[in-house]
Write a protein that holds these residues in place. Structure first.
Motif, PDB file in Angstrom:
ATOM      1  N   ALA A 132       0.739  -1.207   0.197  1.00 11.79           N
ATOM      2  CA  ALA A 132       0.066   0.032  -0.050  1.00 11.79           C
ATOM      3  C   ALA A 132       0.860   1.267  -0.214  1.00 11.79           C
ATOM      4  CB  ALA A 132      -1.010   0.078   1.168  1.00 11.79           C
ATOM      5  N   VAL A 133       1.952   1.249   0.920  1.00  9.92           N
ATOM      6  CA  VAL A 133       2.831   2.428   0.981  1.00  9.92           C
ATOM      7  C   VAL A 133       3.683   2.537  -0.543  1.00  9.92           C
ATOM      8  CG1 VAL A 133       4.762   3.289   2.004  1.00  9.92           C
ATOM      9  CG2 VAL A 133       3.001   2.390   3.191  1.00  9.92           C
ATOM     10  N   ALA A 134       3.905   1.356  -1.089  1.00 10.70           N
ATOM     11  CA  ALA A 134       4.537   1.555  -2.389  1.00 10.70           C
ATOM     12  C   ALA A 134       3.574   2.048  -3.350  1.00 10.70           C
ATOM     13  CB  ALA A 134       5.266  -0.001  -2.665  1.00 10.70           C
ATOM     14  N   ASP A 135       2.434   1.619  -3.341  1.00 15.27           N
ATOM     15  CA  ASP A 135       1.469   2.173  -4.324  1.00 15.27           C
ATOM     16  C   ASP A 135       1.214   3.663  -4.285  1.00 15.27           C
ATOM     17  OD1 ASP A 135       0.548  -0.405  -5.301  1.00 15.27           O
ATOM     18  OD2 ASP A 135      -1.171  -0.369  -3.844  1.00 15.27           O
ATOM     19  N   THR A 136       1.191   4.236  -3.119  1.00 20.96           N
ATOM     20  CA  THR A 136       1.119   5.789  -2.807  1.00 20.96           C
ATOM     21  C   THR A 136       2.506   6.581  -3.348  1.00 20.96           C
ATOM     22  OG1 THR A 136      -0.255   5.268  -0.807  1.00 20.96           O
ATOM     23  CG2 THR A 136       0.748   7.378  -1.232  1.00 20.96           C
ATOM     24  N   MET A 137       3.754   5.792  -3.001  1.00 19.86           N
ATOM     25  CA  MET A 137       5.062   6.530  -3.472  1.00 19.86           C
ATOM     26  C   MET A 137       4.967   6.376  -5.095  1.00 19.86           C
ATOM     27  SD  MET A 137       7.562   4.582  -0.578  1.00 19.86           S
ATOM     28  CE  MET A 137       8.918   5.624  -1.377  1.00 19.86           C
ATOM     29  N   GLU A 138       4.634   5.197  -5.599  1.00 21.46           N
ATOM     30  CA  GLU A 138       4.656   5.176  -7.072  1.00 21.46           C
ATOM     31  C   GLU A 138       3.707   6.227  -7.715  1.00 21.46           C
ATOM     32  OE1 GLU A 138       4.587   1.416 -10.545  1.00 21.46           O
ATOM     33  OE2 GLU A 138       3.739   1.267  -8.441  1.00 21.46           O
ATOM     34  N   HIS A 139       2.463   6.381  -6.881  1.00 16.49           N
ATOM     35  CA  HIS A 139       1.471   7.263  -7.431  1.00 16.49           C
ATOM     36  C   HIS A 139       2.022   8.641  -7.701  1.00 16.49           C
ATOM     37  CE1 HIS A 139      -2.023   9.198  -8.702  1.00 16.49           C
ATOM     38  NE2 HIS A 139      -2.443   9.608  -7.476  1.00 16.49           N
ATOM     39  N   TRP A 140       2.804   9.266  -6.285  1.00 18.30           N
ATOM     40  CA  TRP A 140       3.258  10.294  -6.385  1.00 18.30           C
ATOM     41  C   TRP A 140       4.474  10.750  -7.480  1.00 18.30           C
ATOM     42  CZ3 TRP A 140       3.978  14.313  -2.078  1.00 18.30           C
ATOM     43  CH2 TRP A 140       2.904  14.225  -0.992  1.00 18.30           C
ATOM     44  N   TYR A 141       5.122   9.737  -7.574  1.00 13.90           N
ATOM     45  CA  TYR A 141       6.462   9.730  -8.537  1.00 13.90           C
ATOM     46  C   TYR A 141       5.638   9.747 -10.040  1.00 13.90           C
ATOM     47  CZ  TYR A 141      10.452   8.273 -11.300  1.00 13.90           C
ATOM     48  OH  TYR A 141      11.304   8.400 -12.177  1.00 13.90           O
ATOM     49  N   ASN A 142       4.877   9.048 -10.383  1.00 10.64           N
ATOM     50  CA  ASN A 142       4.204   9.066 -11.780  1.00 10.64           C
ATOM     51  C   ASN A 142       3.373  10.150 -11.949  1.00 10.64           C
ATOM     52  OD1 ASN A 142       5.516   6.875 -12.402  1.00 10.64           O
ATOM     53  ND2 ASN A 142       3.724   5.304 -11.804  1.00 10.64           N
ATOM     54  N   SER A 143       2.975  10.889 -10.947  1.00 13.17           N
ATOM     55  CA  SER A 143       2.024  12.054 -10.971  1.00 13.17           C
ATOM     56  C   SER A 143       2.804  13.473 -11.213  1.00 13.17           C
ATOM     57  CB  SER A 143       1.080  11.840  -9.987  1.00 13.17           C
ATOM     58  OG  SER A 143       0.151  10.999  -9.831  1.00 13.17           O
ATOM     59  N   HIS A 144       4.192  13.337 -11.123  1.00 14.24           N
ATOM     60  CA  HIS A 144       5.133  14.418 -11.249  1.00 14.24           C
ATOM     61  C   HIS A 144       4.986  15.121 -10.034  1.00 14.24           C
ATOM     62  CE1 HIS A 144       5.711  13.358 -15.364  1.00 14.24           C
ATOM     63  NE2 HIS A 144       4.646  13.529 -15.840  1.00 14.24           N
ATOM     64  N   ALA A 145       4.985  14.457  -8.960  1.00 11.09           N
ATOM     65  CA  ALA A 145       5.136  15.383  -7.590  1.00 11.09           C
ATOM     66  C   ALA A 145       6.342  15.235  -6.947  1.00 11.09           C
ATOM     67  CB  ALA A 145       3.849  14.748  -6.587  1.00 11.09           C
ATOM     68  N   CYS A 146       7.210  14.377  -7.392  1.00 14.02           N
ATOM     69  CA  CYS A 146       8.630  14.215  -6.814  1.00 14.02           C
ATOM     70  C   CYS A 146       9.596  13.319  -7.772  1.00 14.02           C
ATOM     71  CB  CYS A 146       8.386  13.538  -5.444  1.00 14.02           C
ATOM     72  SG  CYS A 146       7.921  11.853  -5.700  1.00 14.02           S
ATOM     73  N   ASP A 147      10.657  13.599  -7.522  1.00 15.39           N
ATOM     74  CA  ASP A 147      11.693  12.720  -8.201  1.00 15.39           C
ATOM     75  C   ASP A 147      12.344  11.683  -7.300  1.00 15.39           C
ATOM     76  OD1 ASP A 147      12.158  14.100 -10.778  1.00 15.39           O
ATOM     77  OD2 ASP A 147      12.908  15.772  -9.292  1.00 15.39           O
ATOM     78  N   GLY A 148      11.675  11.335  -6.137  1.00 11.83           N
ATOM     79  CA  GLY A 148      11.875  10.346  -5.104  1.00 11.83           C
ATOM     80  C   GLY A 148      11.529  10.927  -3.782  1.00 11.83           C
ATOM     81  N   PHE A 149      12.085  10.475  -2.491  1.00  9.89           N
ATOM     82  CA  PHE A 149      11.847  10.766  -1.516  1.00  9.89           C
ATOM     83  C   PHE A 149      12.919  10.922  -0.520  1.00  9.89           C
ATOM     84  CE2 PHE A 149       7.989   8.821  -3.582  1.00  9.89           C
ATOM     85  CZ  PHE A 149       6.917   9.529  -2.979  1.00  9.89           C
ATOM     86  N   MET A 150      12.640  11.607   0.635  1.00  5.33           N
ATOM     87  CA  MET A 150      13.690  11.581   1.917  1.00  5.33           C
ATOM     88  C   MET A 150      12.788  10.733   2.931  1.00  5.33           C
ATOM     89  SD  MET A 150      15.842  14.731   2.044  1.00  5.33           S
ATOM     90  CE  MET A 150      17.066  15.399   0.892  1.00  5.33           C
ATOM     91  N   ILE A 151      13.182   9.680   3.420  1.00  9.54           N
ATOM     92  CA  ILE A 151      12.578   8.948   4.251  1.00  9.54           C
ATOM     93  C   ILE A 151      12.972   9.383   5.853  1.00  9.54           C
ATOM     94  CG2 ILE A 151      11.965   6.616   4.963  1.00  9.54           C
ATOM     95  CD1 ILE A 151      11.110   7.338   2.209  1.00  9.54           C
ATOM     96  N   GLN A 152      11.739   9.554   6.366  1.00 13.17           N
ATOM     97  CA  GLN A 152      11.766  10.045   7.824  1.00 13.17           C
ATOM     98  C   GLN A 152      11.477   9.031   8.492  1.00 13.17           C
ATOM     99  OE1 GLN A 152      10.348  14.253   6.581  1.00 13.17           O
ATOM    100  NE2 GLN A 152      11.403  14.641   8.301  1.00 13.17           N
ATOM    101  N   ALA A 153      11.753   8.810   9.831  1.00  9.26           N
ATOM    102  CA  ALA A 153      11.165   7.877  10.749  1.00  9.26           C
ATOM    103  C   ALA A 153      10.546   8.395  12.033  1.00  9.26           C
ATOM    104  CB  ALA A 153      12.312   6.829  11.300  1.00  9.26           C
ATOM    105  N   SER A 154       9.259   8.045  12.262  1.00 10.31           N
ATOM    106  CA  SER A 154       8.571   8.387  13.456  1.00 10.31           C
ATOM    107  C   SER A 154       9.175   7.990  14.774  1.00 10.31           C
ATOM    108  CB  SER A 154       7.071   8.220  13.251  1.00 10.31           C
ATOM    109  OG  SER A 154       6.786   6.813  13.098  1.00 10.31           O
TER     110      SER A 154
END
Length: 306
Positions: free
Chosen positions: A241-263
């Protein structure tokens, strides 16, 4: 270079903090000077010929003789050009002046967003700004910070998210937000909404929380809780599910990748590495081996010419 707090100014020889425009003006010259220094040794300058003997070719090493408003530097640098040409420039800017600075100089922009829409708008704008400075927009990588909460099941992830949310105190979140905005929010009633403010601090954080307030009608108390919880909570669920969201953001031209932060640490990062990374690799979205020996290589950034 562009920090806004009075306490930060006091640590760097200033009695009073500079204005926003002056901070960016100084930062602009600072990056210009340091880039000249890194380039004061041309590629191939280091000879290391024992027979001659000669360490470096003096024809490929030169003074920079920089004279500006903020810095006077003769140079050259006392060490040779680094393997990356120069370090990777990572910039977090959301004000108008800051966005221009990042579009001109940054290799990577770190940013946080409250929604996919705002991420897409920022992505589009920054690529356009980079092009106006004569850059190939692809050389500017935009990496929003996200806090993924991943579980072996959706229930585990949601329960973890709920538990972490319960630990966030509204006043603690507002205290952190006050620091970021450089405004004392304790003077406003907790039941009121965030007013329109002229923010001397981080304008990007203000735009983010103002958008949250407008969209959801949050009181200051609710906003403090959300801010205490952390960035966007769209990345909660199973690895798929998280990969789905990340892939959607990437394919929607919202980012070139992510900086992962941990809670929370080390568990938050461990679960992402153990569960999400293999899922992203299976989709061809994340590398299985490093692309080179430097950070610049692994970000897909070309080595700048001297």
């Amino acid at each position: 270079m562009t920090s806004f707090q009075q306490a930060e100014a006091a640590n760097f020889g200033l009695t009073d903090q500079l204005s926003r425009d002056e901070r960016y003006e100084r930062a602009e010259e600072f990056v210009e000077v340091t880039s000249k220094l890194w380039d004061s040794w041309k590629d191939g300058a280091v000879v290391k010929d024992r027979a001659t003997p000669q360490f470096a070719d003096p024809a490929l090493v030169s003074a920079i003789n920089h004279q500006g408003k903020w810095f006077n530097v003769q140079g050259p640098l006392n060490v040779s050009r680094p393997p990356q040409g120069r370090p990777v420039f990572i910039q977090a800017s959301a004000s108008g002046r800051g966005r221009d600075f990042a579009a001109k100089w940054a290799d990577v922009i770190f940013v946080t967003h409250s929604s996919l829409d705002s991420a897409q708008g920022f992505y589009r704008e920054m690529k356009e700004r980079a092009a106006k400075f004569g850059r190939d927009p692809a050389t500017l990588k935009i990496l929003p910070g996200i806090v993924p909460i991943i579980g072996e099941t959706a229930t585990i992830a949601e329960e973890t998210n709920r538990l972490l949310g319960d630990l966030a105190l509204p006043r603690a979140g507002l205290s952190t937000l006050s620091y970021h905005l450089d405004i004392d929010l304790s003077e406003f009633p907790l039941d009121d909404i965030l007013p329109e403010l002229d923010v001397p601090g981080v304008q990007g954080h203000y735009k983010e929380v103002a958008e949250l307030t407008r969209k959801n009608g949050l009181s200051l108390s609710e906003l403090g809780h959300r801010y205490g919880v952390g960035p966007l909570r769209d990345f909660v669920g199973t690895a798929a599910a998280v990969a789905d969201t990340m892939e959607h953001w990437y394919n929607s031209h919202a980012c070139d990748g992510f900086m992962i932060q941990a809670s929370y640490l080390p568990g938050g990062m461990e679960s992402f590495a153990r569960l999400a990374v293999p899922e992203l690799q299976d989709r061809g979205l994340f590398r299985r081996k490093y692309g080179g020996a430097t950070l610049r290589d692994n970000l897909g950034l070309a080595r700048p010419e001297a």
